[in-house]
Design a protein around this motif. Sequence first.
Motif, short mmCIF file in Angstrom:
data_model
loop_
_atom_site.label_atom_id
_atom_site.label_comp_id
_atom_site.label_asym_id
_atom_site.label_seq_id
_atom_site.Cartn_x
_atom_site.Cartn_y
_atom_site.Cartn_z
N ILE A 214 0.83 -1.22 0.00
CA ILE A 214 0.00 0.00 0.00
C ILE A 214 0.86 1.27 0.00
O ILE A 214 0.35 2.35 0.29
CB ILE A 214 -0.97 0.01 1.20
CG1 ILE A 214 -0.20 0.00 2.54
CG2 ILE A 214 -1.93 -1.17 1.13
CD1 ILE A 214 -1.08 0.26 3.76
N LEU A 217 1.25 4.76 -3.96
CA LEU A 217 0.04 5.33 -4.57
C LEU A 217 0.43 6.10 -5.83
O LEU A 217 1.20 7.05 -5.78
CB LEU A 217 -0.67 6.25 -3.58
CG LEU A 217 -2.06 6.74 -3.98
CD1 LEU A 217 -3.04 5.57 -4.08
CD2 LEU A 217 -2.58 7.76 -2.96
N LEU A 222 -6.37 3.36 -6.12
CA LEU A 222 -6.24 2.30 -5.13
C LEU A 222 -6.91 1.05 -5.71
O LEU A 222 -8.09 1.08 -6.09
CB LEU A 222 -6.91 2.71 -3.82
CG LEU A 222 -6.85 1.69 -2.69
CD1 LEU A 222 -5.40 1.44 -2.28
CD2 LEU A 222 -7.65 2.20 -1.48
N VAL A 240 -13.61 5.62 -0.45
CA VAL A 240 -12.64 6.30 -1.33
C VAL A 240 -13.11 7.70 -1.69
O VAL A 240 -12.28 8.62 -1.84
CB VAL A 240 -12.36 5.47 -2.60
CG1 VAL A 240 -11.69 4.16 -2.24
CG2 VAL A 240 -13.62 5.22 -3.42
N ILE A 245 -9.75 9.31 -3.10
CA ILE A 245 -8.96 8.39 -3.91
C ILE A 245 -9.91 7.71 -4.90
O ILE A 245 -11.08 7.52 -4.63
CB ILE A 245 -8.28 7.33 -3.01
CG1 ILE A 245 -7.18 7.98 -2.16
CG2 ILE A 245 -7.68 6.20 -3.83
CD1 ILE A 245 -6.47 7.03 -1.23
N LEU A 271 -6.69 -4.30 -0.25
CA LEU A 271 -6.33 -2.98 -0.73
C LEU A 271 -4.86 -3.01 -1.14
O LEU A 271 -4.01 -3.54 -0.42
CB LEU A 271 -6.53 -1.91 0.34
CG LEU A 271 -7.90 -1.78 0.99
CD1 LEU A 271 -7.91 -0.59 1.97
CD2 LEU A 271 -9.00 -1.61 -0.05
N THR A 273 -1.78 -0.60 -3.66
CA THR A 273 -1.48 0.46 -4.62
C THR A 273 -0.85 -0.10 -5.89
O THR A 273 -0.49 0.65 -6.78
CB THR A 273 -0.56 1.53 -3.99
OG1 THR A 273 0.59 0.88 -3.40
CG2 THR A 273 -1.30 2.30 -2.91
N VAL A 297 -4.36 5.70 2.27
CA VAL A 297 -4.85 4.32 2.15
C VAL A 297 -5.28 3.80 3.53
O VAL A 297 -6.30 3.12 3.65
CB VAL A 297 -3.76 3.40 1.55
CG1 VAL A 297 -4.25 1.95 1.52
CG2 VAL A 297 -3.39 3.86 0.15
#
Length: 311
Positions: A214, A217, A222, A240, A245, A271, A273, A297
């Motif tokens: 994560i 980014l 995401l 989000v 995001i 989750l 990135t 995140v």
Amino acid sequence: MLLKILKHSILAALALVLACRPTVSTPAPTSAIGADIGFLASPGLGGREAGSAGGDSVGEFLAERYERLGLRPAFRSRCNSAPSCPESYFQPFGIGRGDVLAHNIGTVVDGSDPVLRTQFVVLGAHYDGLGRSPTLALDRGRGFVIRPGADDNASGTAGLLELARRFRDRPARRSILIVNFDAEELGLIGSRVFLNNPPVSRQAMTFMLNLDMIGRLSGNRLFIEGVRERATRALIDSAVATVGIRADYIANDGRSDHATFLAGSIDAVALSTGYHIDYHKASDIAARIDLVGIERVVDVAEFIIRRTADR
């Protein structure tokens, strides 16, 4: 009649207060998350390979952090009389290398609701890495060098520590079962051991959120993996949007620990990135982590967990 009206007014006001409670807590300074990632990806830990001295040191580090937060252990030590066995943050297991042991690390943030606290939302991240072995590396030509694994998955591990602090400070209604899985890189071994030997019944686990890679980014995207329920997607969309995001829903590839829970018929989401050029290489270093991004995140993760644990 007046007392009845007053009673309803008080109940309505209380409901409004609860509804307006913030879904995301005040974050720790990004320097705190950065310090954790810097330690976890430091050369002295040798890449945190499962069963290695560095991996064992990280397990001790995590257990000490949870103890300092005042959170109780999730497991019990093995002994002849199970009900009286002492509590432990460690769940040891073999990885097929003789007497070498790996360890899941677990803790519990007890829920605030006297009824719902017997249900658990699982929050997980693997803490092991590749170590020095080129076997699973994408830069095998470099041979036996340390692959620090700053993003994979010191980032998710640091995120878990921050979420443990937030829920310690402001518990949800349901309990939060936090698990740092070991031996994920060897084929999700830790999460499989956990689900085959759970500290609470499977029926008590209502949802699982997995944090894996994560810390990079990019493009404000995401990646969300494993969503099966329409309500879960609506919740993530809300999370989000609140944090700012963009969610990118992708198919479940079965390569991280949430897949174990999905296979066990427990609603689970991951989750991330996403992959990058330093994945599984010696160049996955702490200096390349986006600390502002990782905080966002973690905000999304808290929103999802808190709404799930409070509803």
